[in-house]
Design an enzyme around this catalytic site. Sequence first.
Site, PDB file in Angstrom:
ATOM      1  N   ASP A 123      65.605  56.082 111.646  1.00 14.06           N
ATOM      2  CA  ASP A 123      66.547  57.116 111.210  1.00 14.06           C
ATOM      3  C   ASP A 123      66.341  57.507 109.751  1.00 14.06           C
ATOM      4  OD1 ASP A 123      67.876  57.075 113.686  1.00 14.06           O
ATOM      5  OD2 ASP A 123      69.029  55.311 113.074  1.00 14.06           O
ATOM      6  N   TYR A 180      63.404  43.590 112.346  1.00  9.55           N
ATOM      7  CA  TYR A 180      64.110  44.421 111.365  1.00  9.55           C
ATOM      8  C   TYR A 180      64.762  43.515 110.331  1.00  9.55           C
ATOM      9  CZ  TYR A 180      63.850  48.857 113.924  1.00  9.55           C
ATOM     10  OH  TYR A 180      63.414  50.016 114.516  1.00  9.55           O
TER      11      TYR A 180
END
Lengths: 243, 243
Positions: free
Chosen positions: A52, A110
């Site tokens: 994003d 992540y």
Amino acid sequence: MRYLIKFSYDGTNFSGYQKQPKERTVEGEFEKALYNINNHTETRIYSSGRTDRGVHALGQTAHFDLEVDITLYKLKCALNSLLPDDIHVISTEIVDKNFHARYNAVEKTYIYKINVGEYSPIFRNYIYQYNKPLDIKRMNDALNSFLGEHDFKAFVSEEAVKSNYVRKITKSSITASDNIIEISFTGNGFMKYQVRNMVGVLIKIGSGKLPVGIIEEIFNDYEKRKFITTAKSEGLYLSEVKY
Amino acid sequence: MRYLIKFSYDGTNFSGYQKQPKERTVEGEFEKALYNINNHTETRIYSSGRTDRGVHALGQTAHFDLEVDITLYKLKCALNSLLPDDIHVISTEIVDKNFHARYNAVEKTYIYKINVGEYSPIFRNYIYQYNKPLDIKRMNDALNSFLGEHDFKAFVSEEAVKSNYVRKITKSSITASDNIIEISFTGNGFMKYQVRNMVGVLIKIGSGKLPVGIIEEIFNDYEKRKFITTAKSEGLYLSEVKY
């Protein structure tokens, strides 16, 4: 020939990873560079997955096909000379013609960074500026609830409609040093906003706004997703993709 | 009342610290905020010293006089609400009316960060991207030559004309971790480009381009300043000012 590359980027000045008309995107910058390298031929790039707006990458991966004959070292140099300063190709390799950067990925990691100390103007785009204490022990206790296989639908953006929301988290950790909390998740796949929603809940648990057991409750009762606050994008890094 | 503040800033998007017409500067941003706080009165701010374009600060200091009555906590909040995201006031205190942020400073510490690993798009504006190995042992051996009192004229920008170039370095260190070398200097004062020139020589020593003894040679022979390359601004941080 099909190439797999590993690359890093600073998400701050991109409108996300995915190409969009009139927007500056990581994918768009790659396709401009590849057009030049691949004899002025439109060349599509396929990443391990989009990130994003505002999200960074330390070890994103992607594949593409080139018609030109070029050594791996020259390909790295050509890409890095044509790409802007906020994208960097770390490595290049040749892969089988059936290899796919997204479908062949078996594991992703992540990392999310939170500053619980004084606001830092220097890291404002690279570490989420929470700037208040968090109870890392509570967060660590809660973290275990994410481990293993779960239906993560309640933690995924409603925009992302999937046939299957079951994913497996194989590793997670939380560390703190110099007022920076670093949370890491490794799993077989992550959906839109999933990590930011998992971190958002952990922050609320660490601040005492939600009980440690809330994660189990959300897994058991989809309606409880209303307690989730999505953590801001700037603290998130796609760290590693494994094949 | 005279106030002393400690503040940090990201030097990336400023044309340096010092106010200049039509340029975005740290000083200019402070004077706009202080104008609002101080009953729409032009209010000058006096820092411990300017920093160059691109240089960051973790603990810069400055003083100013306010006519309005304001608590220290409210002053911090008012400044942080009026200042842009890339400047942050860490603390505020009241000082004697004769106190001067520059003339009363007894010690300053600067830090310089060098990335000797792969280029990092994320830290490109915050760590100098050297991206080649450096021999830290050679650099550490050379570092000692800066300690103590020296005439630093050869290490200072020719633009900076001073009556006296003698300064004392009381502490220096070099550490390396995860491919990031961090060099620190503490002393009673630093002149324009002095730290960047000291670091520039250390980098050339670490890369083998200059002998460890070059620092002594430059101190003894002003002409040898020609061997100095000024290290880039983005790796430099004004870390602390002591009174």
